[in-house]
Motif scaffolding. Structure first.
Motif, PDB file in Angstrom:
ATOM      1  N   LEU A   1       0.112  20.429  41.545  1.00 45.37           N
ATOM      2  CA  LEU A   1       1.407  19.940  42.023  1.00 45.37           C
ATOM      3  C   LEU A   1       1.542  18.440  41.792  1.00 45.37           C
ATOM      4  N   LEU A   2       0.470  17.683  41.986  1.00 46.70           N
ATOM      5  CA  LEU A   2       0.512  16.239  41.746  1.00 46.70           C
ATOM      6  C   LEU A   2       0.821  15.945  40.279  1.00 46.70           C
ATOM      7  N   ILE A   3       0.215  16.688  39.368  1.00 46.28           N
ATOM      8  CA  ILE A   3       0.507  16.522  37.942  1.00 46.28           C
ATOM      9  C   ILE A   3       1.980  16.799  37.669  1.00 46.28           C
ATOM     10  N   SER A   4       2.517  17.842  38.288  1.00 46.83           N
ATOM     11  CA  SER A   4       3.915  18.207  38.031  1.00 46.83           C
ATOM     12  C   SER A   4       4.874  17.108  38.466  1.00 46.83           C
ATOM     13  N   TYR A   5       4.626  16.498  39.624  1.00 43.37           N
ATOM     14  CA  TYR A   5       5.497  15.408  40.083  1.00 43.37           C
ATOM     15  C   TYR A   5       5.325  14.170  39.210  1.00 43.37           C
ATOM     16  N   SER A   6       4.124  13.962  38.709  1.00 40.77           N
ATOM     17  CA  SER A   6       3.895  12.818  37.818  1.00 40.77           C
ATOM     18  C   SER A   6       4.631  12.999  36.495  1.00 40.77           C
ATOM     19  N   MET A   7       4.863  14.257  36.106  1.00 42.51           N
ATOM     20  CA  MET A   7       5.577  14.549  34.865  1.00 42.51           C
ATOM     21  C   MET A   7       7.087  14.378  35.017  1.00 42.51           C
ATOM     22  N   GLY A   8       7.564  14.331  36.249  1.00 41.38           N
ATOM     23  CA  GLY A   8       9.002  14.233  36.490  1.00 41.38           C
ATOM     24  C   GLY A   8       9.583  15.598  36.798  1.00 41.38           C
ATOM     25  N   GLY A   9      10.890  15.686  36.938  1.00 42.71           N
ATOM     26  CA  GLY A   9      11.554  16.933  37.298  1.00 42.71           C
ATOM     27  C   GLY A   9      11.468  17.983  36.214  1.00 42.71           C
ATOM     28  N   GLY A  10      11.359  19.245  36.616  1.00 40.06           N
ATOM     29  CA  GLY A  10      11.388  20.351  35.673  1.00 40.06           C
ATOM     30  C   GLY A  10      10.108  20.582  34.903  1.00 40.06           C
ATOM     31  N   ALA A  11       8.967  20.119  35.434  1.00 43.98           N
ATOM     32  CA  ALA A  11       7.693  20.302  34.736  1.00 43.98           C
ATOM     33  C   ALA A  11       7.331  21.785  34.702  1.00 43.98           C
ATOM     34  N   SER A  12       7.017  22.307  33.533  1.00 46.00           N
ATOM     35  CA  SER A  12       6.676  23.719  33.429  1.00 46.00           C
ATOM     36  C   SER A  12       5.296  23.962  34.022  1.00 46.00           C
ATOM     37  N   VAL A  13       5.127  25.135  34.612  1.00 45.98           N
ATOM     38  CA  VAL A  13       3.837  25.500  35.190  1.00 45.98           C
ATOM     39  C   VAL A  13       2.784  25.548  34.093  1.00 45.98           C
ATOM     40  N   GLN A  14       3.136  26.100  32.943  1.00 46.27           N
ATOM     41  CA  GLN A  14       2.187  26.207  31.841  1.00 46.27           C
ATOM     42  C   GLN A  14       1.684  24.839  31.391  1.00 46.27           C
ATOM     43  N   ARG A  15       2.615  23.879  31.188  1.00 53.81           N
ATOM     44  CA  ARG A  15       2.206  22.559  30.706  1.00 53.81           C
ATOM     45  C   ARG A  15       1.391  21.815  31.762  1.00 53.81           C
ATOM     46  N   ALA A  16       1.775  21.927  33.031  1.00 54.27           N
ATOM     47  CA  ALA A  16       0.996  21.280  34.094  1.00 54.27           C
ATOM     48  C   ALA A  16      -0.413  21.861  34.145  1.00 54.27           C
ATOM     49  N   ALA A  17      -0.538  23.170  33.933  1.00 52.78           N
ATOM     50  CA  ALA A  17      -1.856  23.810  33.936  1.00 52.78           C
ATOM     51  C   ALA A  17      -2.704  23.318  32.760  1.00 52.78           C
ATOM     52  N   GLU A  18      -2.076  23.106  31.607  1.00 51.75           N
ATOM     53  CA  GLU A  18      -2.805  22.596  30.449  1.00 51.75           C
ATOM     54  C   GLU A  18      -3.339  21.195  30.716  1.00 51.75           C
ATOM     55  N   LEU A  19      -2.509  20.347  31.328  1.00 54.80           N
ATOM     56  CA  LEU A  19      -2.966  18.985  31.660  1.00 54.80           C
ATOM     57  C   LEU A  19      -4.072  19.020  32.703  1.00 54.80           C
ATOM     58  N   LEU A  20      -3.968  19.947  33.652  1.00 51.50           N
ATOM     59  CA  LEU A  20      -5.024  20.079  34.670  1.00 51.50           C
ATOM     60  C   LEU A  20      -6.347  20.460  34.021  1.00 51.50           C
ATOM     61  N   ALA A  21      -6.302  21.362  33.041  1.00 52.52           N
ATOM     62  CA  ALA A  21      -7.523  21.762  32.351  1.00 52.52           C
ATOM     63  C   ALA A  21      -8.120  20.602  31.562  1.00 52.52           C
ATOM     64  N   GLU A  22      -7.266  19.749  30.985  1.00 48.20           N
ATOM     65  CA  GLU A  22      -7.760  18.583  30.253  1.00 48.20           C
ATOM     66  C   GLU A  22      -8.430  17.583  31.193  1.00 48.20           C
ATOM     67  N   GLN A  23      -7.869  17.406  32.394  1.00 49.68           N
ATOM     68  CA  GLN A  23      -8.434  16.461  33.349  1.00 49.68           C
ATOM     69  C   GLN A  23      -9.666  17.023  34.049  1.00 49.68           C
TER      70      GLN A  23
END
Length: 357
Positions: A229-251
Motif C-alpha cells: 500500500l505504501l508503494i501504491s501511494y508513492s506512485m500516485g493515484g490509480g496505481a495498479s495492483v500488478q505494478r505495485a506488486a512488481e515494485l515490491l518484489a524488486e525492493q
C-alpha cells in the motif's frame, strides 16, 4: 439505488430468461472453449428459490410470499431487457422506478435489492457438465457491474481498513505536521518526507479483526500489504495492483527473494480471499461464501462469468484488472501526518477497484 445495485436484479432477471453462465477470457470476452454452465436453481435473498422446469422452459418460484408461482423464461428475459434499457438510458436517476422490472419482481415476491452482508450476491445451482453426468453443484457468486462506475473489489471502511505508518530518520520537532500536510496530495507528502532524509515504516493495521483475518492467508500478510500500500501511494493515484506488486518484489523488504514471484503469488491469494469471503470487520476462518466466482455485467449489459472451475484465470483477472483507489480522506480519516509524542505518524486507507473497461 445506483446502477451497481440495480445490476443484481438485472442478473437475476437475465438468468430467468437465459439459464446459463457464459465463461469469459481475460479480456471479459465470451470464451467459446469454456464451460457454458446450465443453471437449474436460483436463490435470491434468504427465502426465494427458483427451480428450472426444463421440459416446459418455465420456472417454479417459491418462498416469495406469493405462494408457488410459475413463470415462463421469456417473461424474465423481457423484464431483463426492459431494466437494461432503463439503466442505459438518459432517464435513469437514483430514485427513478422501472415499472416493468419492478412489477414482475413484485409478482414473484422477489426484492429488488437483496440484503446481504456476505460476499455472495446470488446463489446458483449449476449442472456439472464436465463429468457428462447430471450431478449438480451449488455456489455463491459475487456480481460485479460496469454499468455505472467501475466496481470495487474491496471497500474502505475507516479504521477497519486503515494502515498506520511512522516516520523514521526525521525528528518530529523539526517538521511540523502542518507543513508536511501542506505539501500537496498524499503521494507528494510522502515524497517530502523522503526528500528530507526520512522514511515511512509500516507499524500496524488499525483494524485488529482485519489483521487477524489477513493472517489466515499468510502470517506475514499484514506486513506485505503494508509495504504494498505504501508503494501504491508513492506512485500516485490509480496505481495498479500488478505494478505495485512488481515494485515490491524488486525492493524485497521481507527478504523473500528479490524479483521472485513469491510476492505476486501471496498478493493473488489475498485478493482471492477478499473476493470470495473475507471482510475487514467480521472474523474470518477461511470460508469462501462466494465460492462460485464472479458474474460480470459489462458496459453494454452483456453478462459473462469467471467460475472457480478455472481458478488460475480468475486469480489472473483480479490481479491484472485492479488498482488502488483513494477514497474520501474526510470520511475515512486518513492521509494527514500527526505528531504523537516524539513521533510523526500517518494513516493510509486501503480500497481496491477494478480498472475501467
Amino acid at each position: 439505488m445506483n446502477k451497481g445495485e440495480w445490476s443484481e436484479a438485472y442478473v437475476f432477471l437475465h438468468l430467468l430468461g437465459e439459464p446459463f453462465l457464459e465463461p469469459c477470457d481475460e479480456n471479459l470476452e465470451k470464451n467459446p472453449w469454456g464451460l457454458r454452465l446450465p443453471v437449474s436453481v436460483i436463490r435470491r435473498g434468504e427465502h426465494v428459490v427458483c427451480t428450472w422446469l426444463e421440459d416446459s422452459r418455465r420456472w417454479l418460484v417459491e418462498g416469495g410470499g406469493r405462494g408457488d408461482v410459475v413463470v415462463d423464461a421469456s417473461e424474465g428475459g423481457k423484464a431483463a431487457e426492459a431494466l437494461l434499457c432503463f439503466l442505459l438510458s438518459d432517464r435513469f436517476r437514483l430514485e427513478s422506478p422501472c415499472p416493468p422490472a419492478e412489477e414482475f419482481l413484485k409478482r414473484l415476491g422477489v426484492p429488488v435489492k437483496a440484503c446481504s452482508k456476505e460476499k455472495k450476491d446470488i446463489t446458483l445451482t449449476l449442472r456439472d457438465i464436465r463429468s457428462g453426468s447430471r450431478r449438480s453443484v451449488t455456489c455463491g457468486f459475487s456480481i460485479k457491474s460496469y454499468l455505472g462506475s467501475p466496481p470495487t473489489l474491496f471497500n474502505a471502511g475507516g479504521d477497519n481498513t486503515n494502515l498506520l505508518y511512522r516516520v523514521e530518520g526525521l525528528a518530529a520537532a523539526d517538521e511540523p505536521p502542518e507543513r508536511l500536510n501542506g505539501a500537496g496530495k498524499i503521494g507528494r507528502r510522502i515524497s517530502a518526507i523522503r526528500e528530507k532524509g526520512g522514511r515511512l515504516v509500516f507499524e500496524k493495521m488499525c483494524g485488529e479483526v482485519f489483521e487477524a483475518n489477513l493472517k489466515y492467508v499468510d502470517t506475514r500478510m499484514p506486513r506485505i500489504l503494508g509495504e504494498l500500500l505504501l508503494i501504491s501511494y508513492s506512485m500516485g493515484g490509480g496505481a495498479s495492483v500488478q505494478r505495485a506488486a512488481e515494485l515490491l518484489a524488486e525492493q524485497d523488504p521481507l527478504k523473500l527473494g528479490k524479483g521472485s514471484g513469491v510476492y505476486g503469488y501471496k498478493i493473488r491469494k489475498m485478493l482471492e480471499a477478499v473476493s470470495l469471503g473475507m471482510t475487514p470487520s467480521t472474523p474470518w476462518k477461511g470460508t469462501e461464501n462466494a465460492n462460485g466466482g464472479f458474474i460480470i455485467v459489462k458496459k453494454d449489459g452483456e453478462i459473462v462469468s469467471y467460475h472457480l472451475y478455472d481458478r488460475p484465470a480468475f486469480l489472473d483477472y483480479i490481479f491484472h484488472s485492479t488498482y488502488f483507489d483513494h477514497p474520501s480522506q474526510k470520511r475515512h480519516q486518513y492521509g494527514s501526518f500527526r505528531r504523537e509524542g516524539e513521533t510523526l505518524r500517518i494513516k493510509l486507507a486501503l480500497q481496491i477497484r477494478f480498472k475501467p473497461l
